[in-house]
Design a protein around this motif. Structure first.
Motif, PDB file in Angstrom:
ATOM      1  N   ARG B 207     -11.454  -1.408  -7.547  1.00 18.54           N
ATOM      2  CA  ARG B 207     -11.748  -0.088  -6.974  1.00 18.54           C
ATOM      3  C   ARG B 207     -10.684   0.928  -7.383  1.00 18.54           C
ATOM      4  NH1 ARG B 207     -14.626   0.431  -2.343  1.00 18.54           N
ATOM      5  NH2 ARG B 207     -12.962   1.546  -1.308  1.00 18.54           N
ATOM      6  N   ASN B 208      -9.433   0.470  -7.386  1.00 13.64           N
ATOM      7  CA  ASN B 208      -8.363   1.385  -7.801  1.00 13.64           C
ATOM      8  C   ASN B 208      -8.551   1.824  -9.248  1.00 13.64           C
ATOM      9  OD1 ASN B 208      -7.216   1.232  -5.320  1.00 13.64           O
ATOM     10  ND2 ASN B 208      -5.693  -0.315  -5.892  1.00 13.64           N
ATOM     11  N   LEU B 266     -17.633   4.887  -3.753  1.00 13.00           N
ATOM     12  CA  LEU B 266     -16.605   3.930  -3.370  1.00 13.00           C
ATOM     13  C   LEU B 266     -16.369   3.934  -1.859  1.00 13.00           C
ATOM     14  CD1 LEU B 266     -14.032   4.516  -6.229  1.00 13.00           C
ATOM     15  CD2 LEU B 266     -15.441   2.511  -5.898  1.00 13.00           C
ATOM     16  N   GLY B 267     -16.853   4.972  -1.190  1.00 11.65           N
ATOM     17  CA  GLY B 267     -16.713   5.030   0.262  1.00 11.65           C
ATOM     18  C   GLY B 267     -15.292   5.219   0.741  1.00 11.65           C
ATOM     19  N   GLY B 268     -14.502   5.937  -0.030  1.00 11.61           N
ATOM     20  CA  GLY B 268     -13.111   6.160   0.374  1.00 11.61           C
ATOM     21  C   GLY B 268     -12.243   4.984   0.018  1.00 11.61           C
ATOM     22  N   GLY B 269     -10.938   5.181   0.078  1.00 18.88           N
ATOM     23  CA  GLY B 269     -10.036   4.104  -0.324  1.00 18.88           C
ATOM     24  C   GLY B 269      -8.742   4.173   0.436  1.00 18.88           C
ATOM     25  N   PRO B 270      -7.714   3.538  -0.104  1.00 22.81           N
ATOM     26  CA  PRO B 270      -6.403   3.568   0.565  1.00 22.81           C
ATOM     27  C   PRO B 270      -5.851   4.998   0.584  1.00 22.81           C
ATOM     28  CG  PRO B 270      -6.239   2.580  -1.613  1.00 22.81           C
ATOM     29  CD  PRO B 270      -7.688   2.732  -1.322  1.00 22.81           C
ATOM     30  N   PRO B 271      -4.892   5.247   1.478  1.00 19.08           N
ATOM     31  CA  PRO B 271      -4.375   6.611   1.622  1.00 19.08           C
ATOM     32  C   PRO B 271      -3.809   7.196   0.327  1.00 19.08           C
ATOM     33  CG  PRO B 271      -3.597   5.241   3.415  1.00 19.08           C
ATOM     34  CD  PRO B 271      -4.328   4.339   2.484  1.00 19.08           C
ATOM     35  N   TRP B 272      -3.283   6.349  -0.556  1.00 18.17           N
ATOM     36  CA  TRP B 272      -2.652   6.951  -1.746  1.00 18.17           C
ATOM     37  C   TRP B 272      -3.657   7.638  -2.646  1.00 18.17           C
ATOM     38  CZ3 TRP B 272      -3.969   5.396  -6.627  1.00 18.17           C
ATOM     39  CH2 TRP B 272      -4.502   4.115  -6.787  1.00 18.17           C
ATOM     40  N   TRP B 273      -4.932   7.268  -2.561  1.00 15.98           N
ATOM     41  CA  TRP B 273      -5.941   8.001  -3.348  1.00 15.98           C
ATOM     42  C   TRP B 273      -5.903   9.478  -2.961  1.00 15.98           C
ATOM     43  CZ3 TRP B 273     -11.323   5.190  -3.686  1.00 15.98           C
ATOM     44  CH2 TRP B 273     -11.141   3.920  -4.281  1.00 15.98           C
ATOM     45  N   GLY B 274      -6.041   9.690  -1.662  1.00 19.12           N
ATOM     46  CA  GLY B 274      -6.005  11.067  -1.182  1.00 19.12           C
ATOM     47  C   GLY B 274      -4.682  11.720  -1.518  1.00 19.12           C
ATOM     48  N   GLY B 275      -3.587  10.927  -1.412  1.00 18.27           N
ATOM     49  CA  GLY B 275      -2.273  11.479  -1.710  1.00 18.27           C
ATOM     50  C   GLY B 275      -2.175  11.958  -3.137  1.00 18.27           C
ATOM     51  N   VAL B 276      -2.711  11.150  -4.082  1.00 20.40           N
ATOM     52  CA  VAL B 276      -2.657  11.543  -5.492  1.00 20.40           C
ATOM     53  C   VAL B 276      -3.453  12.831  -5.701  1.00 20.40           C
ATOM     54  CG1 VAL B 276      -3.403  10.896  -7.799  1.00 20.40           C
ATOM     55  CG2 VAL B 276      -2.263   9.232  -6.368  1.00 20.40           C
ATOM     56  N   GLY B 318      -8.394  16.178  -1.211  1.00 18.86           N
ATOM     57  CA  GLY B 318      -7.373  15.134  -1.098  1.00 18.86           C
ATOM     58  C   GLY B 318      -7.009  14.894   0.351  1.00 18.86           C
ATOM     59  N   ALA B 319      -6.827  15.978   1.099  1.00 22.83           N
ATOM     60  CA  ALA B 319      -6.507  15.818   2.522  1.00 22.83           C
ATOM     61  C   ALA B 319      -7.644  15.097   3.225  1.00 22.83           C
ATOM     62  CB  ALA B 319      -6.265  17.185   3.154  1.00 22.83           C
ATOM     63  N   GLY B 320      -8.888  15.447   2.858  1.00 24.85           N
ATOM     64  CA  GLY B 320     -10.031  14.777   3.467  1.00 24.85           C
ATOM     65  C   GLY B 320     -10.004  13.280   3.210  1.00 24.85           C
ATOM     66  N   LEU B 321      -9.731  12.907   1.945  1.00 25.58           N
ATOM     67  CA  LEU B 321      -9.684  11.479   1.612  1.00 25.58           C
ATOM     68  C   LEU B 321      -8.579  10.780   2.406  1.00 25.58           C
ATOM     69  CD1 LEU B 321     -10.184  11.500  -2.253  1.00 25.58           C
ATOM     70  CD2 LEU B 321     -11.678  10.467  -0.566  1.00 25.58           C
ATOM     71  N   MET B 322      -7.431  11.463   2.547  1.00 30.80           N
ATOM     72  CA  MET B 322      -6.323  10.851   3.293  1.00 30.80           C
ATOM     73  C   MET B 322      -6.703  10.642   4.750  1.00 30.80           C
ATOM     74  SD  MET B 322      -2.815  12.582   2.054  1.00 30.80           S
ATOM     75  CE  MET B 322      -1.492  11.470   2.437  1.00 30.80           C
ATOM     76  N   PHE B 323      -7.230  11.701   5.365  1.00 29.74           N
ATOM     77  CA  PHE B 323      -7.597  11.582   6.778  1.00 29.74           C
ATOM     78  C   PHE B 323      -8.636  10.503   6.975  1.00 29.74           C
ATOM     79  CE2 PHE B 323      -6.224  16.165   7.195  1.00 29.74           C
ATOM     80  CZ  PHE B 323      -5.084  15.851   7.891  1.00 29.74           C
ATOM     81  N   GLN B 324      -9.545  10.389   5.992  1.00 33.97           N
ATOM     82  CA  GLN B 324     -10.590   9.388   6.142  1.00 33.97           C
ATOM     83  C   GLN B 324      -9.980   7.996   6.171  1.00 33.97           C
ATOM     84  OE1 GLN B 324     -12.948   8.428   2.896  1.00 33.97           O
ATOM     85  NE2 GLN B 324     -14.768   7.898   4.079  1.00 33.97           N
ATOM     86  N   SER B 325      -8.989   7.761   5.287  1.00 34.64           N
ATOM     87  CA  SER B 325      -8.430   6.405   5.265  1.00 34.64           C
ATOM     88  C   SER B 325      -7.498   6.179   6.446  1.00 34.64           C
ATOM     89  CB  SER B 325      -7.718   6.148   3.942  1.00 34.64           C
ATOM     90  OG  SER B 325      -6.856   7.195   3.651  1.00 34.64           O
ATOM     91  N   TYR B 326      -7.003   7.262   7.080  1.00 30.47           N
ATOM     92  CA  TYR B 326      -6.213   7.071   8.290  1.00 30.47           C
ATOM     93  C   TYR B 326      -7.090   7.019   9.529  1.00 30.47           C
ATOM     94  CZ  TYR B 326      -1.803   7.722   5.843  1.00 30.47           C
ATOM     95  OH  TYR B 326      -0.741   7.561   5.020  1.00 30.47           O
ATOM     96  N   GLY B 327      -8.400   7.054   9.327  1.00 33.99           N
ATOM     97  CA  GLY B 327      -9.304   6.942  10.471  1.00 33.99           C
ATOM     98  C   GLY B 327      -9.386   8.193  11.321  1.00 33.99           C
TER      99      GLY B 327
END
Lengths: 218, 673
Positions: B207-208, B266-276, B318-327
């Motif tokens: 996935r990464n 992919l349905g979202g991923g680990p927080p670093w995706w959003g971070g990148v 990116g913020a959206g992806l991060m928040f999603q992985s942080y629930g």
């Protein structure tokens, strides 16, 4: 019955291959064209025989097309081209005649070696002739690679086509007629395109020597 | 037949008619047919998107009777939203293009321009509907190639071919990454539907890899720094209505693709995706605006602003992806809404600005701001439209740029709720960078508008400029209307967007409204800020000042030279130049720009107190581009030289290669077991 068919196929295929080998030692264009005509007629014979013995009436059509297109139309076009540059001979090929014949022999042997598994597992009465078709394909490729004049190469290409058609007829009793027709048209168009190019090469370089094309590189 | 399918058929048919008309009909009728085809197609696309957004209808269409194509289309909320973007940008650009392409007649190929314009719009519309990898990639390539040909229309202008080549190279590198990403994602089955990819469970490492490949692929299209090099080259040299489409819509396909793959498939991923994504967005936004400040070519300036705005969009995504992985699905939805809203807004105001720049180019034949000036009195309507666009991109309320940038701010402020310090601090830094970006953008557009439209004309061309034809004005006015409408109605747009996003990557349907309050509460401290109150306060203060001034001031009417400062005998040479305006910022950011200066003064031979001429040249060095691309290019060139030895120019050698390859294959096939 099968034995007769097998022998006929062998005979036809051998003829097709031998007509192909003529390209290697003759130097004059009319001889090439005659060889190609003969080869096409022999190929049509193989197709007809396969149609008769294999009970595939579609192959009669293929045989008829082969006779008309490759036995008459294309040779006529070739002769017209030949008349235009008839004086040019294949004088100094990259590989001389003796070596060429030796290589051709090796290539036919290679064809046998490659086709062994197919021949061993096949039940077709034509199986013994299949390596000859492969041999013709390889020899035609060899002709295209080592001969310099454009006309020789065109004849080599057409013989390569014949080799593929022979392989298809022997190995599968002919591919569907529609595909076969497509292949014929393809060959004809390819031939016409090459004809145009040959005229252009002749105009540009005053020769049909393909080796001159390397001058186009900057 | 369902209305969705009818609209789709209508748009495809009219694009096709427009493209064919371009090839067959010449002259003004041809141009009109091209414009009508593109306009009707775009309106149908817009209607389709709006219909799907409003009713929640989904469209599904597969073409099994086209066996080799594997065409499969499906519209969900995200597709519908991007259909709206495509339709809007396409409609304005096609109306404008009718007038703008008039001066191409006889100089450049109108057939190429008209046909490719329609093909580009068609491939964009199909692109966002694609429901399998093959359809997506084929339309992606159609879009890239038609855009490439459109960039090439003014082929004899300086730098056009070079720009187009860069575009082609970068976009194909990206395309290769995308093909690889989809191959991995689909497990080799390119005609498998997206639904199958959604339900597939891949190991995290795979996935990464998919995410990173997709990021590179879509990043090249979106113009994310450092993959942006082609963008400031290619967008300025294209015909202006095409530039508007490229900057407004085409680069947004990168955003669409990223959201489709990272969030949906992919349905979202680990927080670093959003971070990148967040980091790339922040860097793109800041560097984009900084380089824009140094540009004196009006269209290049706008192109760098596209890099900036894509950065802002990616901040939201990116913020959206991060928040999603942080629930934190509520904040995640807010982030995606912010990104999408800014996408739509940017399509409007950047389209508008490129159309405005095109009008300036049409009237003066130059893009160099140092030769413009004084256009506000010569082209008042264009100037007014450009001013609206400039205010919108500078995020001034009540225009649309403000609404979406505000949402991005709100989202990033929400970073304080994330219980991981690195994320919370990262978002705080992103807030700071975004704030700096917004400020610099205002400075940049003060420069762009002031130098181009105000004061005295700096060249004879600018002096002779006339207002542009009506169709071009209409094209701009459409977008002016959208900028104002989208700026005034965020509370209507935001709920629609949150509905459109529901279900993607498991996002729940969260009722989100637009508010001007900041929901920001740090543990223990609950801070609140009401920009509405601040705004009202500022407004009151302004009104008060105006009233006082009117009461106190000397009210006799005086007419003087613009920026005359009481002097007489003003000449354009005394004016502030674009270079001069940007000079303070260039000094502040000297470490980044590393400017090279070249000052040569020609003195009188008798006395050095008499100066004959002064020549000043200064260039900004894009050093980090050089750092990245020079080694890459030299490695490529070295490889090419080595490969070239194989290519000796002898036909027989090539034939021999083929024969040897065939023999080798036969040997392998025969004796490999």
């Amino acid at each position: 019955m099968d034995a007769t068919f097998s022998q006929l196929a062998m005979l036809g295929s051998s003829l097709v291959l031998i007509f192909g080998l003529i390209l290697l030692w003759r130097r004059r264009v009319p001889a090439y064209i005659n060889a190609f005509t003969g080869q096409s007629i022999a190929l049509a014979g193989v197709a007809g025989a396969t149609g008769y013995f294999g009970n595939e009436p579609e192959l009669y059509w293929v045989a008829a097309f082969l006779l008309v297109l490759k036995g008459a139309v294309i040779p006529a076009l070739l002769r017209r081209m030949g008349r235009r540059f008839g004086t040019e001979r294949e004088l100094d090929p990259y590989v001389n005649t003796a070596t060429s014949l030796l290589m051709a022999g090796l290539l036919v042997l290679f064809g046998y070696a490659v086709m062994r598994p197919l021949v061993a597992t096949s039940q077709l009465p034509t199986r013994a002739s299949i390596p000859l078709a492969m041999g013709l394909i390889l020899v035609s490729l060899f002709v295209i690679v080592t001969r310099k004049k454009a006309l020789t190469q065109i004849v080599g290409f057409l013989m390569l086509e014949n080799g593929i058609a022979l392989l298809a007829i022997l190995g599968t009793y002919g591919i569907p007629l529609i595909v076969e027709l497509g292949v014929f048209l393809d060959a004809l168009l390819g031939f016409l395109v090459m004809q145009v190019f040959v005229y252009r090469i002749q105009e540009t370089f005053q020769t049909m020597d393909i080796g001159q094309l390397s001058r186009l590189r900057h | 037949m369902a209305p969705e399918l009818l609209l789709l058929a209508l748009s495809v048919a009219s694009y096709a008619v427009g493209a064919l008309a371009a090839l067959i009909v010449r002259g003004m009728v041809g141009r009109a047919l091209v414009a009508v085809g593109a306009l009707v197609g775009s309106l149908a696309t817009l209607a389709l998107g709006a219909w799907c957004l409003a009713t929640g209808a989904t469209l599904a269409f597969a073409a099994p009777w086209l066996p080799l194509t594997g065409l499969a289309l499906r519209a969900d909320g995200l597709s519908a939203f991007f259909l709206v973007v495509v339709g809007l940008g396409g409609a304005a650009a096609s109306v404008y293009g009718f007038g703008y392409s008039a001066h191409y007649d006889g100089r450049y190929s109108l057939r190429l321009l008209g046909a490719m314009f329609n093909v580009l719009l068609l491939s964009l519309a199909i692109q966002v509907l694609a429901d399998n990898a093959l359809t997506f990639l084929v339309t992606w390539e159609a879009m890239s190639l038609s855009a490439y040909l459109l960039v090439l229309v003014e082929h004899d202008q300086h730098g056009t071919v070079r720009a187009a080549n860069w575009y082609l190279a970068v976009t194909h590198a990206g395309f290769a990454a995308l093909v690889a990403a989809f191959l991995v994602l689909a497990g080799g089955d390119m005609t498998g539907s997206f639904a199958a990819m959604r339900s597939a469970t891949l190991p995290p490492a795979t996935r990464n890899v998919v995410f990173l490949l997709a990021l590179v692929g879509f990043g090249t299209k979106a113009g994310v720094i450092p993959l942006h090099v082609w963008l400031p080259m290619a967008h300025p040299v294209a015909p202006s209505h095409v530039s508007a489409l490229l900057s407004g819509v085409v680069i947004k396909m990168g955003v669409y693709g990223l959201m489709r793959v990272a969030l949906d498939l992919l349905g979202g991923g680990p927080p670093w995706w959003g971070g990148v994504v967040l980091g790339l967005g922040a860097v793109s936004a800041l560097l984009g605006v900084l380089y824009a400040l140094m540009e004196h070519d009006l269209k290049r300036l706008l192109a760098y602003h596209s890099v900036e705005n894509v950065g802002i969009i990616l901040l939201g995504v990116g913020a959206g992806l991060m928040f999603q992985s942080y629930g934190l699905p509520g904040l995640a939805t807010l982030g995606f809404i912010a990104g999408l809203y800014h996408t739509l807004n940017h399509a409007c105001f950047k389209g508008l600005l490129f159309l405005g720049a095109g009008s300036v180019l049409y009237a003066t034949h130059t893009r160099n701001m140092e030769q413009l000036g004084g256009l506000i009195s010569r082209m008042p309507r264009t100037a007014a439209c450009f001013l609206v666009g400039a205010a919108a991109i500078s995020a001034l309320p009540p225009l649309n740029g403000f609404a979406s940038e505000w949402l991005v701010f709100q989202t990033l402020m929400g970073g304080a709720l994330v219980p991981h310090p690195e994320a919370a601090i990262g978002m705080a830094i992103a807030v700071a960078m975004l704030a700096l970006t917004s400020g610099l953008a205002v400075a940049c557009f003060v420069k762009a508008f002031g130098i181009t439209f105000l004061a005295l004309p700096r060249s004879a061309e600018a002096e002779r400029a006339r207002e542009v034809p009506a169709s071009m004005q209409v094209g701009m006015l459409v977008l002016v209307g959208m900028c104002v409408a989208l700026g005034l109605t965020p509370f209507l747009v935001v709920p629609v967007l949150s509905r459109a996003l529901a279900g993607l990557g498991g996002l729940p349907l969260t009722p989100i409204g637009f508010s001007l309050r900041l929901p920001f509460s740090v543990s223990g401290v609950t801070g609140e800020m009401s920009p509405l109150l601040v705004g009202v306060g500022v407004l009151l203060l302004g009104t008060l000042t105006a009233v006082v001034l009117r009461g106190v001031a000397d009210r006799r009417l005086r007419i003087g030279d613009t920026w005359g400062c009481g002097r007489v005998g003003q000449t354009p040479r005394m004016e502030y130049t674009a270079t001069a305006f940007a000079e303070p910022l260039r000094r502040v950011f000297a470490e980044l720009y590393r400017p090279t200066e070249d000052l040569s003064i020609d003195f009188h031979p008798k006395s050095k107190y008499f100066v004959r001429s002064i020549a000043y040249r200064s260039e900004v060095e894009p050093w980090f581009e050089r750092l990245l691309y020079t080694p890459l290019l030299s490695a490529l060139r070295g490889a090419a030289v080595r490969v070239r030895q194989v290519q000796a120019g002898s036909l027989h050698l090539y034939l021999a290669y083929m024969t040897i390859a065939l023999l080798a294959l036969l040997v392998v096939a025969r004796w490999s077991r």
